[in-house]
Write an enzyme that holds these catalytic residues in place. Sequence first.
Site, PDB file in Angstrom:
ATOM      1  N   GLU A   1     -27.395 -27.058  49.894  1.00 50.00           N
ATOM      2  CA  GLU A   1     -27.335 -25.682  50.415  1.00 50.00           C
ATOM      3  C   GLU A   1     -27.774 -24.743  49.326  1.00 50.00           C
ATOM      4  O   GLU A   1     -27.072 -24.614  48.322  1.00 50.00           O
ATOM      5  CB  GLU A   1     -25.895 -25.329  50.799  1.00 50.00           C
TER       6      GLU A   1
ATOM      7  N   CYS B   1     -25.063 -16.058  49.787  1.00 56.88           N
ATOM      8  CA  CYS B   1     -26.365 -16.679  50.065  1.00 56.88           C
ATOM      9  C   CYS B   1     -26.943 -16.160  51.367  1.00 56.88           C
ATOM     10  O   CYS B   1     -28.151 -16.106  51.538  1.00 56.88           O
ATOM     11  CB  CYS B   1     -26.211 -18.193  50.118  1.00 56.88           C
TER      12      CYS B   1
END
Length: 523
Positions: free
Chosen positions: A251, A285
């Site tokens: 990720e 993010c």
Amino acid sequence: MSASPETPVETPDRSAFPEPSVVVVRNPADDTVVGTVPDMTATEVADLAARLRAAQPAWEALGPEGRKVHLLRWLDWIVDNKEHILGLVHREAGKSWGDAQIELLVAVEVINYYAKNGARFLADETPSPHNVSAITKRLRLIRRPYQLVGIITPWNYPLAMPMMDVPGALMAGAAVMTKPSEVTPLAWAEVVRGWNEEIGAPPVLGLASGLGPTGAAVVDEVDMVQFTGSTATGRRIGVRAAERLIPASLELGGKDAMVVLADADLDRAVDGAVWGGLFNAGQSCIAVERVYVEAPVYDEFVERLVNAVDRIRVGHDAQGSFDADYGAMANEQQMGIVERQVADALERGARALTGGRRLAKGLFFPPTVLVDVDHSMLAMTEETFGPLLPVMKVADEDEAVRLANDSPYGLAGSIWTSDAERGLRVGRRIETGGMNVNNAMTNVFQFPLPMGGWKSSGLGHRFGGAYGIRKYCRQQAFVSERVHLKKEIHWYPNTRRKAQVTDKALRLLGMHDWRRRLGRAAK
Ligand code: NAD
């Protein structure tokens, strides 16, 4: 630190850090020392791995219902100690007290989701044979965990980041070695201590604290790695995992676009941009990192946005006080990235309508709305991870889609429109692993859906749904005989007769001669 996908990552050189090997954690808001953790060596990581492996078989043998009991006890302990744990989050990350609260929410939701659904997601499957030739077979798909999973996380959410991964891995029956960021390891260290010392759980959750080399040592020990962090470090881990032939789920960074169409509810879009862009000082993010607004509503959107961000309170409020909206940047490097992007944008002709310079004291950066921006500027192309809202006028949805897709990243994004069909149509054209209509960042919190990035934003999916637990398992294809035959037809010896029978069966069943004959007859 965040970095562009092409930036080679430097793993810190251990020799640069003096003995004794501890990591000192400082509050970025006021530079006070919050605590220390050991900077573990590769040998210490290997010892920890051996202890976790030794405990894993009994953990797996408990079955999902047995494991669930420990996860729920852990959850209770965390909630009972939330002031202490969130206090550590608040100080080690220099957050506002309000922003720290969401970390507990993630812990509660993810543990509950996988505790509730784990047994169902892990149950054996018994598919039917694919055709009559396999009719004598009983098929079973069995899921067995990787014995030791490594979970490596960044600094932006000290509790929530590992909590997105660890409950699924533990419920799967794996032992788990966690490696929190060296910038914010303290809250997670306490939560791991709670598992091992406070609730009577088996010792299957470990803490590998330290710098980058400790993370590298984790990758060298585990059977599967889940990594969240920068694209540069993720690529490095992916290469090492490939060398070791272990799976890596990655990720990584993002540059999420917000597309405001002319028919959007502007009040909601402005508030969504403020929250999506500034929550946690923009250090998410999936933060809104760039905004594209259709020309007819651009001026009004920008004016309202500037008014709204000017009401945002920046600071590190006292624990329990809710006097600030967002807090500090995590460290000087992260502040440097934000300052460099703002300077670059201004040099190239952008204007900061508000904000634009760090505050005099502490590592605080004010909410900053940039206009007259374009894709020649770092603020529109590199991950920022800071409280910037660069807003660009677009002629129409086609231009918005083209610009949204003009990025190496593909984590998530959002479309703002009063027409649900239009939202779906435009959102489908954007190359990202997550998409929201009339909301920001919310896809991550819809646990039945997969959370993951496309392009340089990741590999595989991080969590969500059955996959979020099955990814920590190996699949065993298990076949047994329904009927007892002395021999299978294809076993030795080879004979002409058997070949003829097989050929006839193949023509009938596999090549569908009957269908071709029927077709000819019909002509
Ligand atoms: P980072 O990549 O510098 O560090 C992440 C973790 O990896 C830390 O624990 C670090 O110690 C460890 N590490 C460093 N070198 C390593 C190596 N060679 N081998 C193994 N582990 C190593 O990231 P960061 O600066 O802590 O976090 C910011 C980045 O994380 C941003 O790019 C952001 O986009 C990304 N992020 C992504 C998500 C997501 O879900 N996609 C979530 C949060 C943050």
